[in-house]
Design a protein around this motif. Structure first.
Motif, PDB file in Angstrom:
ATOM      1  N   LYS A  51      11.840  45.616 -64.696  1.00 15.77           N
ATOM      2  CA  LYS A  51      12.479  46.920 -64.891  1.00 15.77           C
ATOM      3  C   LYS A  51      13.484  47.130 -63.756  1.00 15.77           C
ATOM      4  O   LYS A  51      13.144  47.668 -62.709  1.00 15.77           O
ATOM      5  N   PRO A  52      14.739  46.725 -63.942  1.00 16.61           N
ATOM      6  CA  PRO A  52      15.717  46.891 -62.857  1.00 16.61           C
ATOM      7  C   PRO A  52      15.971  48.363 -62.541  1.00 16.61           C
ATOM      8  O   PRO A  52      16.026  49.210 -63.437  1.00 16.61           O
ATOM      9  N   THR A  53      16.083  48.665 -61.251  1.00 17.57           N
ATOM     10  CA  THR A  53      16.325  50.034 -60.812  1.00 17.57           C
ATOM     11  C   THR A  53      17.233  50.027 -59.586  1.00 17.57           C
ATOM     12  O   THR A  53      17.247  49.060 -58.823  1.00 17.57           O
ATOM     13  N   LEU A  54      17.984  51.080 -59.430  1.00 18.15           N
ATOM     14  CA  LEU A  54      18.853  51.242 -58.260  1.00 18.15           C
ATOM     15  C   LEU A  54      18.309  52.302 -57.307  1.00 18.15           C
ATOM     16  O   LEU A  54      19.034  52.772 -56.428  1.00 18.15           O
ATOM     17  N   ASP A  55      17.038  52.651 -57.453  1.00 16.10           N
ATOM     18  CA  ASP A  55      16.440  53.697 -56.612  1.00 16.10           C
ATOM     19  C   ASP A  55      16.454  53.339 -55.132  1.00 16.10           C
ATOM     20  O   ASP A  55      16.636  54.212 -54.282  1.00 16.10           O
ATOM     21  N   GLY A  56      16.253  52.083 -54.806  1.00 15.01           N
ATOM     22  CA  GLY A  56      16.283  51.673 -53.405  1.00 15.01           C
ATOM     23  C   GLY A  56      17.631  51.941 -52.767  1.00 15.01           C
ATOM     24  O   GLY A  56      17.717  52.411 -51.622  1.00 15.01           O
ATOM     25  N   TYR A  57      18.691  51.655 -53.495  1.00 17.21           N
ATOM     26  CA  TYR A  57      20.038  51.911 -52.980  1.00 17.21           C
ATOM     27  C   TYR A  57      20.316  53.415 -52.884  1.00 17.21           C
ATOM     28  O   TYR A  57      20.929  53.875 -51.927  1.00 17.21           O
ATOM     29  N   ARG A  58      19.853  54.162 -53.887  1.00 15.00           N
ATOM     30  CA  ARG A  58      20.039  55.616 -53.840  1.00 15.00           C
ATOM     31  C   ARG A  58      19.306  56.232 -52.648  1.00 15.00           C
ATOM     32  O   ARG A  58      19.842  57.083 -51.938  1.00 15.00           O
ATOM     33  N   ASN A  59      18.081  55.789 -52.426  1.00 13.00           N
ATOM     34  CA  ASN A  59      17.309  56.317 -51.297  1.00 13.00           C
ATOM     35  C   ASN A  59      17.948  55.936 -49.968  1.00 13.00           C
ATOM     36  O   ASN A  59      17.956  56.731 -49.029  1.00 13.00           O
ATOM     37  N   ALA A  60      18.474  54.732 -49.873  1.00 11.88           N
ATOM     38  CA  ALA A  60      19.104  54.309 -48.620  1.00 11.88           C
ATOM     39  C   ALA A  60      20.371  55.108 -48.346  1.00 11.88           C
ATOM     40  O   ALA A  60      20.670  55.447 -47.202  1.00 11.88           O
ATOM     41  N   LEU A  61      21.127  55.430 -49.375  1.00 10.57           N
ATOM     42  CA  LEU A  61      22.361  56.184 -49.176  1.00 10.57           C
ATOM     43  C   LEU A  61      22.093  57.667 -48.910  1.00 10.57           C
ATOM     44  O   LEU A  61      22.839  58.312 -48.183  1.00 10.57           O
ATOM     45  N   ASN A  62      21.035  58.199 -49.470  1.00  9.81           N
ATOM     46  CA  ASN A  62      20.797  59.642 -49.349  1.00  9.81           C
ATOM     47  C   ASN A  62      19.959  60.039 -48.140  1.00  9.81           C
ATOM     48  O   ASN A  62      20.344  60.907 -47.377  1.00  9.81           O
ATOM     49  N   ASN A  63      18.802  59.439 -47.981  1.00  5.46           N
ATOM     50  CA  ASN A  63      17.913  59.896 -46.905  1.00  5.46           C
ATOM     51  C   ASN A  63      17.435  58.710 -46.070  1.00  5.46           C
ATOM     52  O   ASN A  63      16.267  58.368 -46.067  1.00  5.46           O
ATOM     53  N   PHE A  64      18.322  58.133 -45.354  1.00  6.77           N
ATOM     54  CA  PHE A  64      18.012  57.013 -44.469  1.00  6.77           C
ATOM     55  C   PHE A  64      17.768  57.543 -43.072  1.00  6.77           C
ATOM     56  O   PHE A  64      18.664  58.074 -42.434  1.00  6.77           O
ATOM     57  N   GLY A  65      16.591  57.409 -42.542  1.00  5.41           N
ATOM     58  CA  GLY A  65      16.308  57.777 -41.161  1.00  5.41           C
ATOM     59  C   GLY A  65      16.377  59.254 -40.854  1.00  5.41           C
ATOM     60  O   GLY A  65      16.708  59.630 -39.744  1.00  5.41           O
ATOM     61  N   GLY A  66      16.150  60.090 -41.801  1.00  5.97           N
ATOM     62  CA  GLY A  66      16.104  61.520 -41.525  1.00  5.97           C
ATOM     63  C   GLY A  66      17.428  62.222 -41.721  1.00  5.97           C
ATOM     64  O   GLY A  66      17.892  62.380 -42.835  1.00  5.97           O
ATOM     65  N   SER A  67      18.078  62.636 -40.618  1.00  5.54           N
ATOM     66  CA  SER A  67      19.243  63.509 -40.730  1.00  5.54           C
ATOM     67  C   SER A  67      20.546  62.765 -41.001  1.00  5.54           C
ATOM     68  O   SER A  67      21.536  63.391 -41.329  1.00  5.54           O
ATOM     69  N   ILE A  68      20.587  61.434 -40.853  1.00  5.57           N
ATOM     70  CA  ILE A  68      21.829  60.706 -41.126  1.00  5.57           C
ATOM     71  C   ILE A  68      21.623  59.770 -42.314  1.00  5.57           C
ATOM     72  O   ILE A  68      20.500  59.343 -42.597  1.00  5.57           O
ATOM     73  N   ASN A  69      22.677  59.463 -42.990  1.00  7.73           N
ATOM     74  CA  ASN A  69      22.581  58.518 -44.088  1.00  7.73           C
ATOM     75  C   ASN A  69      22.951  57.117 -43.599  1.00  7.73           C
ATOM     76  O   ASN A  69      23.363  56.927 -42.462  1.00  7.73           O
TER      77      ASN A  69
END
Length: 124
Positions: A51-69
């Motif tokens: 089941k291919p998904t792009l959720d990992g990329y979305r999560n990395a771009l949106n909420n990476f390490g708290g206050s910064i992307n």
């Protein structure tokens, strides 16, 4: 003699290809894992994505390490690393240039030491 040479060559290339496949598999697995969810990643070591998904990329771009992307984190990293690399390369080349000048035959006949070719009139 030629048949044994061909067999030896075949085995050399077979071993090289086998080692190459073994070494490239982890890289391919990491790339395929970026398109899987966590349950599928830990289910096995297959490269096949059910089941291919792009959720990992979305999560990395949106909420990476708290206050910064992740884009801001990459910008911070590159703004620090690129000048350091440039300074390291320049400082590493300076002694090599001085060594090349001091060991060249042209350096012994010039009055000044520089990396440019010497144009003195007497023979070295």
């Amino acid at each position: 003699m030629k048949a044994s040479n061909k067999i030896a060559t075949f085995f050399k290339y077979f071993v090289l290809i086998l080692v190459g496949v073994i070494m490239i598999y982890p890289l391919l697995w990491m790339i395929s894992a970026t398109f899987k969810d966590n349950s599928e990643i830990f289910a096995g070591i297959s490269l096949w994505i059910k089941k291919p998904t792009l959720d990992g990329y979305r999560n990395a771009l949106n909420n990476f390490g708290g206050s910064i992307n992740i884009l801001q984190a990459m910008l911070n990293t590159y703004s620090y690393v690129i000048p350091k690399v440039i300074c390291t390369v320049v400082s590493a080349c300076m002694p090599l240039t001085a060594l090349a000048v001091s060991t060249s035959p042209a350096a012994s006949c010039c009055s000044t030491s520089c990396w440019l070719p010497c144009s003195c009139r007497r023979s070295c």
